[in-house]
Scaffold this motif. Sequence first.
Motif, PDB file in Angstrom:
ATOM      1  N   ALA A   1      28.679  30.323 100.436  1.00 55.36           N
ATOM      2  CA  ALA A   1      28.804  28.946 100.915  1.00 55.36           C
ATOM      3  C   ALA A   1      28.571  28.955 102.423  1.00 55.36           C
ATOM      4  CB  ALA A   1      30.180  28.398 100.577  1.00 55.36           C
ATOM      5  N   ARG A   2      27.904  27.916 102.913  1.00 54.70           N
ATOM      6  CA  ARG A   2      27.435  27.967 104.314  1.00 54.70           C
ATOM      7  C   ARG A   2      27.366  26.549 104.876  1.00 54.70           C
ATOM      8  NH1 ARG A   2      23.959  31.758 107.109  1.00 54.70           N
ATOM      9  NH2 ARG A   2      22.483  30.752 108.542  1.00 54.70           N
ATOM     10  N   VAL A   3      27.771  26.388 106.133  1.00 51.86           N
ATOM     11  CA  VAL A   3      27.690  25.106 106.834  1.00 51.86           C
ATOM     12  C   VAL A   3      26.940  25.329 108.140  1.00 51.86           C
ATOM     13  CG1 VAL A   3      28.952  23.192 107.860  1.00 51.86           C
ATOM     14  CG2 VAL A   3      29.896  24.367 105.853  1.00 51.86           C
ATOM     15  N   GLU A   4      25.826  24.617 108.321  1.00 49.96           N
ATOM     16  CA  GLU A   4      25.037  24.729 109.544  1.00 49.96           C
ATOM     17  C   GLU A   4      25.230  23.468 110.376  1.00 49.96           C
ATOM     18  OE1 GLU A   4      20.983  25.700 108.747  1.00 49.96           O
ATOM     19  OE2 GLU A   4      21.490  27.209 107.214  1.00 49.96           O
ATOM     20  N   LEU A   5      25.657  23.664 111.625  1.00 52.01           N
ATOM     21  CA  LEU A   5      25.983  22.564 112.523  1.00 52.01           C
ATOM     22  C   LEU A   5      25.135  22.668 113.791  1.00 52.01           C
ATOM     23  CD1 LEU A   5      29.863  22.892 112.214  1.00 52.01           C
ATOM     24  CD2 LEU A   5      28.398  21.320 110.935  1.00 52.01           C
ATOM     25  N   LYS A   6      24.788  21.514 114.352  1.00 56.39           N
ATOM     26  CA  LYS A   6      23.970  21.496 115.563  1.00 56.39           C
ATOM     27  C   LYS A   6      24.559  20.512 116.576  1.00 56.39           C
ATOM     28  CE  LYS A   6      19.687  22.581 113.080  1.00 56.39           C
ATOM     29  NZ  LYS A   6      18.323  22.123 112.715  1.00 56.39           N
ATOM     30  N   ASP A   7      24.391  20.843 117.838  1.00 57.09           N
ATOM     31  CA  ASP A   7      24.741  19.959 118.943  1.00 57.09           C
ATOM     32  C   ASP A   7      23.444  19.530 119.597  1.00 57.09           C
ATOM     33  OD1 ASP A   7      25.762  18.640 121.135  1.00 57.09           O
ATOM     34  OD2 ASP A   7      26.350  20.467 122.210  1.00 57.09           O
ATOM     35  N   LEU A   8      23.130  18.239 119.510  1.00 63.44           N
ATOM     36  CA  LEU A   8      21.868  17.718 120.011  1.00 63.44           C
ATOM     37  C   LEU A   8      22.085  16.967 121.313  1.00 63.44           C
ATOM     38  CD1 LEU A   8      20.452  16.275 116.667  1.00 63.44           C
ATOM     39  CD2 LEU A   8      20.202  18.591 117.558  1.00 63.44           C
ATOM     40  N   ASN A   9      21.133  17.075 122.252  1.00 60.68           N
ATOM     41  CA  ASN A   9      21.219  16.294 123.476  1.00 60.68           C
ATOM     42  C   ASN A   9      20.622  14.911 123.257  1.00 60.68           C
ATOM     43  OD1 ASN A   9      18.413  16.536 123.588  1.00 60.68           O
ATOM     44  ND2 ASN A   9      18.463  18.197 125.097  1.00 60.68           N
ATOM     45  N   ALA A  10      20.558  14.117 124.322  1.00 59.78           N
ATOM     46  CA  ALA A  10      20.096  12.729 124.206  1.00 59.78           C
ATOM     47  C   ALA A  10      18.651  12.631 123.738  1.00 59.78           C
ATOM     48  CB  ALA A  10      20.265  12.013 125.547  1.00 59.78           C
ATOM     49  N   ASN A  11      17.868  13.700 123.923  1.00 57.55           N
ATOM     50  CA  ASN A  11      16.471  13.697 123.498  1.00 57.55           C
ATOM     51  C   ASN A  11      16.280  14.272 122.101  1.00 57.55           C
ATOM     52  OD1 ASN A  11      15.580  12.655 126.016  1.00 57.55           O
ATOM     53  ND2 ASN A  11      15.699  14.717 126.903  1.00 57.55           N
ATOM     54  N   GLY A  12      17.398  14.559 121.407  1.00 53.87           N
ATOM     55  CA  GLY A  12      17.311  15.115 120.072  1.00 53.87           C
ATOM     56  C   GLY A  12      17.018  16.597 120.040  1.00 53.87           C
ATOM     57  N   GLU A  13      17.097  17.267 121.189  1.00 51.31           N
ATOM     58  CA  GLU A  13      16.837  18.701 121.246  1.00 51.31           C
ATOM     59  C   GLU A  13      18.127  19.475 120.985  1.00 51.31           C
ATOM     60  OE1 GLU A  13      15.516  18.697 125.221  1.00 51.31           O
ATOM     61  OE2 GLU A  13      13.415  18.256 124.750  1.00 51.31           O
ATOM     62  N   ILE A  14      17.997  20.619 120.334  1.00 51.89           N
ATOM     63  CA  ILE A  14      19.166  21.424 119.979  1.00 51.89           C
ATOM     64  C   ILE A  14      19.671  22.184 121.207  1.00 51.89           C
ATOM     65  CG2 ILE A  14      20.015  23.308 118.533  1.00 51.89           C
ATOM     66  CD1 ILE A  14      17.861  22.556 116.498  1.00 51.89           C
ATOM     67  N   GLU A  15      20.938  21.988 121.543  1.00 46.44           N
ATOM     68  CA  GLU A  15      21.545  22.712 122.654  1.00 46.44           C
ATOM     69  C   GLU A  15      22.449  23.844 122.175  1.00 46.44           C
ATOM     70  OE1 GLU A  15      23.513  19.960 125.235  1.00 46.44           O
ATOM     71  OE2 GLU A  15      21.642  19.440 126.243  1.00 46.44           O
ATOM     72  N   ARG A  16      23.103  23.627 121.034  1.00 47.32           N
ATOM     73  CA  ARG A  16      23.984  24.656 120.486  1.00 47.32           C
ATOM     74  C   ARG A  16      23.859  24.678 118.967  1.00 47.32           C
ATOM     75  NH1 ARG A  16      29.995  23.842 122.251  1.00 47.32           N
ATOM     76  NH2 ARG A  16      29.540  21.656 121.738  1.00 47.32           N
ATOM     77  N   ILE A  17      24.101  25.846 118.394  1.00 52.68           N
ATOM     78  CA  ILE A  17      24.090  26.008 116.943  1.00 52.68           C
ATOM     79  C   ILE A  17      25.376  26.715 116.532  1.00 52.68           C
ATOM     80  CG2 ILE A  17      22.952  27.114 114.977  1.00 52.68           C
ATOM     81  CD1 ILE A  17      20.326  26.900 116.455  1.00 52.68           C
ATOM     82  N   LEU A  18      26.020  26.189 115.512  1.00 49.98           N
ATOM     83  CA  LEU A  18      27.227  26.813 114.958  1.00 49.98           C
ATOM     84  C   LEU A  18      27.043  26.917 113.450  1.00 49.98           C
ATOM     85  CD1 LEU A  18      30.185  27.813 115.095  1.00 49.98           C
ATOM     86  CD2 LEU A  18      30.890  25.406 114.930  1.00 49.98           C
ATOM     87  N   ILE A  19      27.177  28.132 112.913  1.00 45.94           N
ATOM     88  CA  ILE A  19      27.066  28.346 111.470  1.00 45.94           C
ATOM     89  C   ILE A  19      28.352  28.975 110.960  1.00 45.94           C
ATOM     90  CG2 ILE A  19      25.829  29.552 109.631  1.00 45.94           C
ATOM     91  CD1 ILE A  19      23.322  29.405 111.292  1.00 45.94           C
ATOM     92  N   LEU A  20      28.934  28.321 109.960  1.00 47.56           N
ATOM     93  CA  LEU A  20      30.134  28.836 109.304  1.00 47.56           C
ATOM     94  C   LEU A  20      29.752  29.356 107.923  1.00 47.56           C
ATOM     95  CD1 LEU A  20      32.644  25.919 110.102  1.00 47.56           C
ATOM     96  CD2 LEU A  20      32.182  27.961 111.464  1.00 47.56           C
ATOM     97  N   GLU A  21      30.305  30.513 107.562  1.00 50.17           N
ATOM     98  CA  GLU A  21      30.089  31.051 106.224  1.00 50.17           C
ATOM     99  C   GLU A  21      31.426  31.350 105.563  1.00 50.17           C
ATOM    100  OE1 GLU A  21      27.569  34.446 106.323  1.00 50.17           O
ATOM    101  OE2 GLU A  21      25.709  33.272 106.421  1.00 50.17           O
ATOM    102  N   LYS A  22      31.420  31.287 104.241  1.00 54.85           N
ATOM    103  CA  LYS A  22      32.615  31.630 103.481  1.00 54.85           C
ATOM    104  C   LYS A  22      33.061  33.053 103.823  1.00 54.85           C
ATOM    105  CE  LYS A  22      34.031  33.006  98.889  1.00 54.85           C
ATOM    106  NZ  LYS A  22      33.554  33.382  97.546  1.00 54.85           N
ATOM    107  N   LYS A  23      34.351  33.191 104.087  1.00 53.61           N
ATOM    108  CA  LYS A  23      34.897  34.502 104.438  1.00 53.61           C
ATOM    109  C   LYS A  23      35.214  35.273 103.163  1.00 53.61           C
ATOM    110  CE  LYS A  23      38.404  36.657 107.380  1.00 53.61           C
ATOM    111  NZ  LYS A  23      37.437  37.256 108.331  1.00 53.61           N
ATOM    112  N   GLU A  24      34.767  36.507 103.126  1.00 56.80           N
ATOM    113  CA  GLU A  24      35.025  37.345 101.941  1.00 56.80           C
ATOM    114  C   GLU A  24      36.469  37.856 101.943  1.00 56.80           C
ATOM    115  OE1 GLU A  24      33.123  37.632  99.486  1.00 56.80           O
ATOM    116  OE2 GLU A  24      31.335  36.692 100.353  1.00 56.80           O
TER     117      GLU A  24
END
Length: 588
Positions: free
Chosen positions: A565-588
């Motif tokens: 299981a995986r969740v992909e998250l993005k932080d976008l600036n005012a121009n829609g460009e990606i500034e940060r990426i955070l990915i969470l995965e299920k912990k085993e």
Amino acid sequence: MKTKISTLLLLPFFALLMVTSCQEEVVDITPPADSEALSATSPLTASMSSVSKMDGSKDNIIDNASCLSIELPVTVVVKGLEIIIDSEEDYKVIEAIFKEFDDDNDSLEFIFPITIITAEHDDIVINNAAELKEFVDECRGENEDDDDIECIDFKYPISFSVYDVNFQVVDVITVENDKQLYRFLKRVKNSDFLASLNFPVTMVLADGTEIVVNNNQELENTIDDAKDACDEDDDNDYGDDDFTKERLDEYLQICPWVVHEFKRNNQDNTVGYKEYALNFKEDGVVRMRARNGDILTGTWSTRVTKRGALLKLEFDTLADFTLEWVVYDIEYGKIKLYETGGNRIIMKKNCDVVIDITKERIEDYLKECLWRVARLQVEGTTNSEKDYIGTPLKFFENNLVKIRLNGEFVSGEYEIGVTNSGFFLQIFLVDRPNLKLEWSITFLEPGLIKLENENNKMVLKKHCADDDINYIDDVLITWEWEVALYKEGDEDKTENYFMYTIDFLDDGWVKVTDPNNGIIDGNWLAYRNDGLYLGMHYGIEPPFEALNHRWKIAKITQEEAGTKARVELKDLNANGEIERILILEKKE
């Protein structure tokens, strides 16, 4: 270990994820059934082709032809004046010159050569007036039925799967605009290849409404329903100021109209009148709601003259609006008014605006769902709302209000009051001084409340869970999570989160366990706001204070065989460009 979630059938959500995921991701495409393949002779192929044709009616004031357009820039001569037309806005200059005199011949001449664009998106160089007349004569007359469909459009990009005779995918073609779509469909109609449209696809109606369709039949029905649902404006004038009085009156009364721009006597008063709302009644009465909730009553009437359609407004206590205005331009959902001397109003239709606000209506409205602090400006500072990420408010009977903190609702009180200047909302919550203020209600519509006082502004947005939100909640709550990736720009900071366990609980509490079994408390909320978002707030505890943010959900996947299981998250600036990426995965 948490219990594994049951399978949820939520196709629209997965469709949304496919649209918002990165272009370089691989998409598995299943060969379509025969009914989903585009046929050279099918009604759907013909309808899609008609939607993608070039609409030539926007420049009819200069070429008198709805089946072609003149490529800009172009130089014309009007009443002895040489004018360079660089954009569609310049058509208004031509119209103003035409309207300056009522009894003359409204004509213009082109400085050749010019280039025309046909309905089939072909560019053709025209060297003289005789050549142009031949093409114009091939077009149908004013407001006659034609083949193009202008009341609905595709929201691009869209993509097609291309197949061989055995229905094996040989290519995926992305289409970015009408021209590309028309030419692609032309090849389909010539039986150059087999293709199917990759769903879901978003269609945009003339008034801006968006409709998501999921298969060929839905698409065909949607186009068929919309094709005659608007005025295609295939006359030889600019805009819709040639409305009849009856049509104009009906249009004004459809919904309330909200002021977006206002100028009087060359003085820009937009700040003072922005978001004032007018409701035109059939008895000639117009009711105006000011931002503070005050209701002003006046009269309105229309007439059509050689100057065009006129709208007369009269208010005893509002001289700025009291004038007979020329209906300068009517677009779908927008009306522009003007009068000589530097007077101008732009209003947009908003059927959700409530004109006649009462205390009871506000109270009932607040109790419908949770409310999140979407924006908070305190004493001139911005981004104060970050302290309220994941902490929605809930309004109850008997003036009870609660705010959700670390999974628990903390109780307080609220009051709706009335003053000479309008309605106000006062909130009393312990340890929340930024909210413990008297707020004037300046704007109220479904899903949105705007509040302000002397030095502060706040926007509350309604949060009601839907199927997509429930799906996200279920996925997050089912598993424990770890940070699989955290990047700020090109800098990988994933190692800062090694050995931490993130646990989303169903009461809005997020608990983080560090390698030494210490606990970091936080709040979370999944919500919709022109897309799906996950708000998380962990206080000031490092390293998780860096993750305090309203993250856009780019992709979320349930656990499958061989896949976490995986969740992909993005932080976008005012121009829609990606500034940060955070990915969470299920912990085993």
